[in-house]
Write a protein that holds these residues in place. Structure first.
Motif, PDB file in Angstrom:
ATOM      1  N   ALA A 188       0.880  -1.179   0.000  1.00 29.23           N
ATOM      2  CA  ALA A 188       0.000   0.000   0.000  1.00 29.23           C
ATOM      3  C   ALA A 188       0.911   1.222   0.000  1.00 29.23           C
ATOM      4  N   GLU A 241      -0.014   5.363  -7.601  1.00 36.09           N
ATOM      5  CA  GLU A 241      -0.226   4.262  -6.659  1.00 36.09           C
ATOM      6  C   GLU A 241       0.764   3.142  -6.933  1.00 36.09           C
ATOM      7  N   ARG A 271       1.483   4.517   2.101  1.00 37.36           N
ATOM      8  CA  ARG A 271       0.305   5.379   2.127  1.00 37.36           C
ATOM      9  C   ARG A 271      -0.222   5.510   3.551  1.00 37.36           C
ATOM     10  N   LYS A 274      -3.229   3.237   4.129  1.00 36.56           N
ATOM     11  CA  LYS A 274      -2.934   1.806   4.024  1.00 36.56           C
ATOM     12  C   LYS A 274      -3.816   1.081   2.997  1.00 36.56           C
ATOM     13  N   VAL A 275      -4.408   1.832   2.078  1.00 39.12           N
ATOM     14  CA  VAL A 275      -5.248   1.232   1.048  1.00 39.12           C
ATOM     15  C   VAL A 275      -4.379   0.641  -0.059  1.00 39.12           C
ATOM     16  N   ARG A 276      -4.613  -0.610  -0.371  1.00 39.07           N
ATOM     17  CA  ARG A 276      -3.864  -1.271  -1.440  1.00 39.07           C
ATOM     18  C   ARG A 276      -4.504  -0.955  -2.794  1.00 39.07           C
TER      19      ARG A 276
END
Length: 306
Positions: A188, A241, A271, A274-276
């Motif tokens: 992430a 990302e 990030r 912590k969003v993948r």
């Protein structure tokens, strides 16, 4: 030791305290904070880079590439809530002079226009600086718009709270240090860079964007910034990302290096949320590796057939 864009009581100071409670040095500007990192005065510094309402922080976007190389090593996202603070209890209709930072004024514009229609709004260097000024007995300002922590720090009376026009607004801060080994991949991650066009022509920006799109890399932010050379000359500050060690990101960076005269790589880091990222079919490291192995095996396959 860490530094930050001060003074005490700002949202930047609040962001700093989420990563360290140790003694830190406040600097009067983003430039001063980042120059302190370059000079080795501090190990790293916390500065604001993006607000969900006002967008990118121009001073930070520009100063990150204005001198010797720097690297973003982490990010912090905190909610932004403003209050109205005065030296003593006042009726809102009695307030004529309000001091605050420009971003705070913009984020509270509707509330201020509705509840303080006759007040003059003056911009200060920071919301905490505004609170400090209002706390002075001889100040000609009646009230400050600032964070609650600043109002309390300077002993002010809270006249109203959560006066921002967009509840849920957040500001993103980055922890900036000197270049070194990249933080390890977490799955992430985010990569920040600045890309320059080789020349201004139809499709020049598209060529940059295609380096990400054809490799399945999603962009979470892209902003144009003047190169400060000639009118109409721009570079692009980008958050993507993924991590530079991800195959899809590495190939995108290679592509940018081929087509752009200059690419400032500003770091890959975890990030805050912590969003993948959602990785499409064909863009995982495993699929990149399998494709590479297939291409490398073509000569052997041809030799076998012969």
């Amino acid at each position: 030791m860490l530094g930050y864009f001060g003074p005490k009581g700002t949202f930047t100071h609040q962001a700093l305290r989420t990563v360290s409670n140790d003694e830190a040095i406040a600097y009067p500007s983003v430039r001063a904070a980042l120059d302190a990192v370059r000079a080795g005065e501090v190990r790293a510094a916390v500065v604001p880079i993006e607000n969900s309402v006002e967008g990118g922080v121009s001073a930070t976007l520009d100063e990150l590439i204005a001198g010797s190389p720097l690297a973003i090593i982490g990010e912090i996202v905190i909610p932004v809530e403003f209050g109205l603070y005065a030296r003593e209890e006042l009726e809102l209709e009695d307030i004529r002079q309000v001091l605050t930072h420009g971003h705070a004024a913009a984020q509270c514009r509707e509330w201020l226009a509705t509840h303080l229609p006759n007040a003059n709004i003056t911009e200060a260097g920071s919301t905490a600086g505004a609170a400090a000024e209002v706390s002075r007995p001889d100040s000609h300002y009646d009230a400050a718009v600032s964070a609650r922590v600043a109002g309390r720090l300077y002993g002010l009376t809270e006249l109203a709270y959560q006066i921002e026009d967009n509840p849920g607004a957040v500001t993103r801060f980055v922890l900036v240090g000197r270049p070194g080994p990249l933080p390890g991949r977490t799955g992430a991650d985010k990569t920040t860079l600045v890309a320059y066009m080789r020349e201004d022509h139809s499709g020049a920006l598209l060529e940059i964007l295609q380096q990400f799109a054809v490799r399945g890399v999603n962009l979470s932010r892209i902003e144009s910034r003047p190169t400060k050379t000639t009118l109409g000359s721009y570079c692009f500050s980008i958050d993507a990302e993924g991590h530079a060690h991800d195959r899809r990101m590495a190939e995108a960076l290679e592509g940018l290096h081929r087509i752009c005269p200059t690419v400032h790589f500003l770091g890959s880091y975890p990030r805050a949320d912590k969003v993948r990222p959602s990785i499409g079919i064909g863009f995982s490291d495993t699929e990149f590796d399998e494709a590479s192995s297939w291409v490398q095996g073509l000569d052997r396959e041809t030799a076998t057939r012969d």
